[in-house]
Design a protein around this motif. Structure first.
Motif, mmCIF file in Angstrom:
data_model
loop_
_atom_site.group_PDB
_atom_site.id
_atom_site.type_symbol
_atom_site.label_atom_id
_atom_site.label_comp_id
_atom_site.label_asym_id
_atom_site.label_seq_id
_atom_site.Cartn_x
_atom_site.Cartn_y
_atom_site.Cartn_z
ATOM 1 N N GLU A 77 0.896 -1.103 0.096
ATOM 2 C CA GLU A 77 -0.210 0.242 0.294
ATOM 3 C C GLU A 77 1.025 1.558 -0.753
ATOM 4 O OE1 GLU A 77 -3.734 -1.626 2.507
ATOM 5 O OE2 GLU A 77 -2.341 -1.201 3.285
ATOM 6 N N GLY A 78 2.341 1.120 0.700
ATOM 7 C CA GLY A 78 2.781 2.170 0.184
ATOM 8 C C GLY A 78 3.295 2.643 -0.393
ATOM 9 N N ALA A 79 4.176 1.574 -1.317
ATOM 10 C CA ALA A 79 4.157 1.719 -2.946
ATOM 11 C C ALA A 79 3.384 2.573 -3.890
ATOM 12 C CB ALA A 79 5.088 0.780 -3.495
ATOM 13 N N ALA A 80 2.051 1.970 -3.780
ATOM 14 C CA ALA A 80 0.989 2.017 -3.834
ATOM 15 C C ALA A 80 0.853 3.591 -4.016
ATOM 16 C CB ALA A 80 0.041 1.390 -4.439
ATOM 17 N N MET A 81 0.941 4.330 -2.838
ATOM 18 C CA MET A 81 0.329 5.517 -2.396
ATOM 19 C C MET A 81 1.381 6.406 -2.753
ATOM 20 S SD MET A 81 1.542 7.803 -0.027
ATOM 21 C CE MET A 81 2.439 6.833 0.819
ATOM 22 N N THR A 82 3.409 6.244 -2.838
ATOM 23 C CA THR A 82 3.868 6.898 -3.103
ATOM 24 C C THR A 82 3.834 6.922 -4.670
ATOM 25 O OG1 THR A 82 5.292 6.117 -1.673
ATOM 26 C CG2 THR A 82 6.350 7.000 -3.481
ATOM 27 N N ALA A 83 3.858 5.914 -5.449
ATOM 28 C CA ALA A 83 3.385 5.972 -6.812
ATOM 29 C C ALA A 83 1.920 6.740 -7.475
ATOM 30 C CB ALA A 83 3.322 4.806 -7.640
ATOM 31 N N GLN A 84 0.550 6.896 -6.071
ATOM 32 C CA GLN A 84 0.068 7.598 -6.988
ATOM 33 C C GLN A 84 -0.029 9.004 -6.881
ATOM 34 O OE1 GLN A 84 -3.244 7.570 -3.939
ATOM 35 N NE2 GLN A 84 -5.159 7.893 -5.878
ATOM 36 N N MET A 85 1.180 9.347 -5.519
ATOM 37 C CA MET A 85 0.832 10.738 -5.611
ATOM 38 C C MET A 85 1.744 11.535 -6.436
ATOM 39 S SD MET A 85 -0.101 13.228 -3.307
ATOM 40 C CE MET A 85 0.078 14.581 -3.123
ATOM 41 N N GLY A 86 3.208 11.312 -6.437
ATOM 42 C CA GLY A 86 4.363 10.962 -7.562
ATOM 43 C C GLY A 86 3.393 11.247 -9.047
ATOM 44 N N ASP A 87 2.530 10.687 -9.245
ATOM 45 C CA ASP A 87 1.670 10.950 -10.920
ATOM 46 C C ASP A 87 1.305 12.327 -10.286
ATOM 47 O OD1 ASP A 87 3.235 8.633 -11.597
ATOM 48 O OD2 ASP A 87 1.314 7.245 -11.565
ATOM 49 N N ALA A 88 0.579 11.897 -9.500
ATOM 50 C CA ALA A 88 -0.417 13.152 -9.324
ATOM 51 C C ALA A 88 0.055 14.187 -8.806
ATOM 52 C CB ALA A 88 -0.959 13.144 -7.805
ATOM 53 N N LEU A 89 1.396 14.682 -8.745
ATOM 54 C CA LEU A 89 2.748 15.356 -9.272
ATOM 55 C C LEU A 89 3.313 15.072 -10.696
ATOM 56 C CD1 LEU A 89 4.411 15.282 -5.487
ATOM 57 C CD2 LEU A 89 2.903 17.031 -6.068
ATOM 58 N N VAL A 90 3.549 15.047 -11.285
ATOM 59 C CA VAL A 90 4.001 14.956 -12.131
ATOM 60 C C VAL A 90 2.564 15.393 -13.218
ATOM 61 C CG1 VAL A 90 4.273 13.751 -13.840
ATOM 62 C CG2 VAL A 90 5.877 12.593 -12.360
ATOM 63 N N ALA A 91 1.323 15.112 -12.975
ATOM 64 C CA ALA A 91 0.661 15.315 -13.682
ATOM 65 C C ALA A 91 0.267 17.358 -13.566
ATOM 66 C CB ALA A 91 -0.865 15.449 -13.722
ATOM 67 N N LEU A 92 0.631 17.622 -12.111
ATOM 68 C CA LEU A 92 0.463 18.859 -11.495
ATOM 69 C C LEU A 92 1.413 19.401 -12.324
ATOM 70 C CD1 LEU A 92 -0.407 21.159 -9.680
ATOM 71 C CD2 LEU A 92 1.170 20.323 -8.381
ATOM 72 N N GLU A 93 2.674 19.497 -12.749
ATOM 73 C CA GLU A 93 3.188 19.511 -13.430
ATOM 74 C C GLU A 93 2.914 19.684 -14.671
ATOM 75 O OE1 GLU A 93 6.873 17.779 -12.625
ATOM 76 O OE2 GLU A 93 7.208 19.475 -10.722
ATOM 77 N N ALA A 94 2.803 18.926 -15.563
ATOM 78 C CA ALA A 94 1.857 18.999 -17.181
ATOM 79 C C ALA A 94 0.532 20.002 -16.791
ATOM 80 C CB ALA A 94 1.688 17.427 -17.169
ATOM 81 N N LEU A 95 -0.235 20.643 -16.142
ATOM 82 C CA LEU A 95 -0.940 21.076 -15.928
ATOM 83 C C LEU A 95 -0.656 22.729 -17.329
ATOM 84 C CD1 LEU A 95 -2.657 21.890 -13.023
ATOM 85 C CD2 LEU A 95 -3.549 20.396 -14.730
ATOM 86 N N PRO A 96 -1.394 22.361 -18.165
ATOM 87 C CA PRO A 96 -1.042 23.914 -19.185
ATOM 88 C C PRO A 96 -1.682 25.218 -19.527
ATOM 89 C CG PRO A 96 -3.718 22.761 -19.705
ATOM 90 C CD PRO A 96 -3.228 22.205 -18.490
ATOM 91 N N PHE A 97 -2.309 25.538 -17.546
ATOM 92 C CA PHE A 97 -2.138 26.217 -17.445
ATOM 93 C C PHE A 97 -1.358 26.949 -15.809
ATOM 94 C CE2 PHE A 97 -5.450 23.902 -16.508
ATOM 95 C CZ PHE A 97 -5.770 23.829 -15.017
ATOM 96 N N PRO A 98 -0.875 27.854 -15.778
ATOM 97 C CA PRO A 98 0.028 27.876 -14.571
ATOM 98 C C PRO A 98 -0.260 27.705 -13.186
ATOM 99 C CG PRO A 98 -0.324 30.292 -15.697
ATOM 100 C CD PRO A 98 -1.791 28.951 -16.421
#
Length: 137
Positions: A77-98
């Motif tokens: 579960e810890g590995a899954a949680m880390t991956a989920q939050m990491g993926d969300a931060l990568v998606a946050l960085e990719a948002l097409p607006f500030p």
């Protein structure tokens, strides 16, 4: 709800971590809600900017809720949680607006990671940012 994401009439989204009693620490439910909110914002072509903040005045986000996470997570579960939050931060960085972090207090560990994933950080004078340092060996 532990997280709120609203878009105003000017098409500016405000994402608020709403756990002030825990200094806006991220438990599993809040991490999942954050990930879902970012996924929805990726699809919303009307949004022109995103502001992320924490509820109350003491914390932007104090990182992971260690009490909650240590009591509930298996290694998998810890590995899954880390991956989920990491993926969300990568998606946050990719948002097409500030994306703007409005840092109104503690931003520690994962809270600092969240702030760093934003394009711009506006920081209250009383705010504190940092990472824990662990010695191994």
């Amino acid at each position: 709800p532990t997280l709120a994401c609203q878009v105003n009439d000017a098409d500016i989204a405000l994402l608020t971590i709403r756990r002030p009693e825990r200094r806006n620490a991220l438990d599993l439910a809040t991490m999942a809600a954050f990930s879902e909110a970012i996924a929805r914002l990726l699809e919303d072509t009307a949004v022109r900017a995103l502001v992320i903040t924490g509820a109350g005045t003491s914390a932007f986000c104090s990182g992971g809720d260690l009490r909650d996470l240590s009591a509930r997570l298996t290694a998998e579960e810890g590995a899954a949680m880390t991956a989920q939050m990491g993926d969300a931060l990568v998606a946050l960085e990719a948002l097409p607006f500030p994306v703007i972090a409005a840092i109104n207090g503690y931003a520690l560990g994962g809270g600092s990671e969240l702030a760093l994933a934003c394009d711009l950080r506006i920081i209250d004078q009383a705010a504190e940012l940092g990472f824990a340092i662990c010695a191994v060996g």
